[in-house]
Design a protein around this motif. Structure first.
Motif, PDB file in Angstrom:
ATOM      1  N   UNK A 128     -44.191 -42.221 -27.610  1.00 52.29           N
ATOM      2  CA  UNK A 128     -43.785 -40.953 -27.009  1.00 52.29           C
ATOM      3  C   UNK A 128     -44.582 -40.741 -25.720  1.00 52.29           C
ATOM      4  N   UNK A 129     -43.928 -40.906 -24.592  1.00 52.26           N
ATOM      5  CA  UNK A 129     -44.599 -40.671 -23.319  1.00 52.26           C
ATOM      6  C   UNK A 129     -44.975 -39.198 -23.164  1.00 52.26           C
ATOM      7  N   UNK A 130     -44.126 -38.324 -23.686  1.00 52.68           N
ATOM      8  CA  UNK A 130     -44.409 -36.891 -23.573  1.00 52.68           C
ATOM      9  C   UNK A 130     -45.697 -36.523 -24.296  1.00 52.68           C
ATOM     10  N   UNK A 131     -45.879 -37.032 -25.515  1.00 47.49           N
ATOM     11  CA  UNK A 131     -47.097 -36.729 -26.273  1.00 47.49           C
ATOM     12  C   UNK A 131     -48.328 -37.330 -25.606  1.00 47.49           C
ATOM     13  N   UNK A 132     -48.201 -38.551 -25.094  1.00 41.78           N
ATOM     14  CA  UNK A 132     -49.332 -39.186 -24.413  1.00 41.78           C
ATOM     15  C   UNK A 132     -49.690 -38.408 -23.151  1.00 41.78           C
ATOM     16  N   UNK A 133     -48.680 -37.968 -22.407  1.00 37.87           N
ATOM     17  CA  UNK A 133     -48.925 -37.200 -21.187  1.00 37.87           C
ATOM     18  C   UNK A 133     -49.617 -35.871 -21.506  1.00 37.87           C
TER      19      UNK A 133
END
Length: 562
Positions: free
Chosen positions: A244-249
């Motif tokens: 999940x790029x959103x969670x990492x961001x």
């Protein structure tokens, strides 16, 4: 070409090449910087960024082998080693674990090379260096992109005089001596209370410094992408089975803070958070700047030891997987399916064809079907191929309300301001309270009124150039600036070709406009062009951005962005 350099000062620990050249200038007794540039590069002064353009000329003038000299300069006096793990491997060296250093240099994107200042100091380092080595000099570790504090002392790095703001770095000039005074009288060696940075800034700087000293080998971009993905998923940044790029961001934002991220990342500062984390490749490189690589590496691995160990493991896994892979066989269609497909295509192209036509144009398929699948062949010749009925999907119930939102708020995007944006599909959709389908075809089915509004209000690139040019003219008039390209570049990023084309096309009297003042809305109205204007006749080529990426040349070269 001038003769060999009789002497060149030995490198101090962690010293930049620009610093060594500045010390050479002082020790050589040259009266001008032009003489020093001629000695070292046999050319007039030029801007020296991360890696000077003519560093090979210096290597050829030093005693010994040119290639060995070049490798030593790059590894000891530039920040190339911190770039290497993130630069990928060129196609010609796919099987090499550590390709030539020159290949790595060639893959550093040009925009990356010119994006970072090469003149930062820590005041405590300046004073300690003088005591410990007898010279104050400029450190490599202070110039790693994203580093804002000293890894050793934790102090905020200075890029200009704290008293008069005179910049340390000036284009086409050597770095100033750290033992000398500024034009205002301030000296880095004088008593001064330094500003202490955040603990996070120092920890990040220490991670970058250790990575610089470690000089890790380059790895393929596929390995690096899998490496990031695997570690992110281990840390819980997942969406189903995917990273999940959103969670990492969100985690990176929470850890580093928006203020510091905006300070070191221009895209973040500009609010371009969508696709901030990318694992796609462009010309063999992961499509992210080095600063973002370092942020992700530090956030995911914390220490260089962990980063190196897990990267080596990922490379091994990739090699084993590649070795075990066999050439996949193309899926074989059954004879029945293959021959049916052949006949169906012919009937769709020529409805009502006869068996005689099949014998003449698809003999093998017809022969096999007559012998093995005659009922199907008879039926399809009599009735034609069966087509699946298409069911119409009803429009989304939010369509009318969303279309009204765009119609009412789109004028906000056309307002003249310093930070004008083009009224394109993405920016208009951003006005809506929730997302709509990204596919134009799906939007027309589910949100037909929204799709209609997007088409009506969509702005052409030339109309956007026109709006920005008019705003620039109004600012030139307000600020009493001359209406030339220098003022244009100071105010906006309108391409010079577009600026010239617009002035010529509308026959603007710039002197008159400057004297009477410019009302942007009124001047735009006098142009009598629509928001979908295609531009002046004869001006339809690309004006900038990434338009040139699709143009392939015969020679492999570094991309223009990271």
């Amino acid at each position: 070409m001038s003769a060999s350099i009789l002497f060149f000062p030995a490198s101090m620990p962690d010293e930049t090449l620009q610093s060594r050249i500045s010390r050479y200038h002082m020790l050589s007794g040259n009266r001008s910087e032009n003489e020093t540039f001629r000695d070292i590069f046999d050319t007039a002064p030029f801007a020296m960024k991360i890696i000077p353009n003519r560093i090979d000329d210096l290597a050829s003038r030093l005693p010994g082998d040119k290639e060995l000299n070049l490798n030593e300069l790059l590894l000891s006096n530039t920040i190339l080693p911190v770039y290497k793990p993130f630069l990928g491997i060129s196609k010609g060296n796919d099987e090499l674990r550590d390709e030539s250093i020159i290949s790595a240099v060639a893959r550093i994107p040009r925009r990356e090379v010119s994006a970072h200042s090469m003149a930062k100091i820590c005041l405590s380092c300046v004073q300690d260096d003088l005591i410990e080595t007898g010279h104050s000099y400029w450190h490599r570790a202070h110039h790693i992109p994203g580093v804002t504090a000293c890894w050793r002392h934790g102090e905020v790095l200075l890029q200009a005089c704290p008293k008069c703001s005179h910049p340390f770095y000036r284009s086409n000039k050597l770095l100033p001596s750290l033992a000398a005074q500024c034009v205002c009288g301030w000296s880095p060696l004088s008593s001064h209370l330094p500003e202490t940075g955040l603990e996070l800034e120092q920890n990040f700087a220490l991670f970058a410094k250790e990575l610089l000293d470690r000089n890790l080998p380059a790895v393929k971009s596929e390995v690096l992408a899998a490496f990031y993905t695997r570690q992110a998923k281990k840390m819980g940044f997942t969406h189903g089975q995917f990273m999940s790029r959103a969670k990492l961001f969100e985690s990176i934002q929470s850890t580093f803070g928006p203020k510091w991220l905006a300070k070191i990342d221009n895209a973040y500062a500009a609010g371009k958070h969508n696709q901030w984390i990318r694992t796609t490749t462009v010309n063999g490189l992961l499509d992210m700047p080095i600063t973002r690589h370092l942020i992700m590496a530090y956030h995911l691995f914390q220490t260089v030891d962990s980063f190196e160990k897990k990267l080596a493991t990922e490379s091994l896994l990739f090699s084993c997987k590649k070795g075990l892979q066999t050439q996949p066989k193309a899926p074989s269609l059954s004879k029945r399916k293959l021959h049916r497909q052949k006949v169906t295509q012919l009937i769709e192209a020529r409805p009502g064809l006869s068996l005689d036509y099949l014998w003449a144009n698809a003999y093998q398929a017809t022969l096999w079907l007559i012998a093995n699948d005659k009922p199907w062949l008879t039926e399809i010749l009599a009735n034609g191929p069966v087509t699946k009925a298409k069911t119409e999907q009803p429009a989304d119930r939010r369509d009318e309300a969303y279309a009204k939102v765009i119609a009412e708020r789109v004028e906000e995007l056309y307002i003249f301001s310093q930070k004008q944006i083009r009224v394109n599909i993405t920016n208009m959709i951003a006005l809506l309270p929730s997302r709509v389908p990204p596919s134009p075809a799906d939007r027309k089915i589910l949100f037909p009124r929204v799709a209609q509004q997007l088409e009506i209000h969509h702005e052409s690139s030339w109309h956007f150039h026109l709006r920005r040019a008019i705003w620039a003219l109004s600012e030139m008039s307000r600020l009493k600036l001359p209406p030339n390209t220098s003022s244009l570049q100071l105010l906006t990023s309108v391409p010079i070709q577009a600026w010239s084309a617009l002035i010529n096309h509308f026959e603007w009297d710039l002197e008159k406009l400057m004297s009477t003042g410019v009302n942007p809305e009124s001047l735009l109205a006098t142009t009598n062009v629509s928001r979908q204007w295609k531009g002046p006749p004869g001006h339809h080529g690309p004006m900038g951005g990434r338009s040139y990426i699709a143009i392939k040349s015969g020679k492999a070269g570094a991309p223009d962005y990271f």
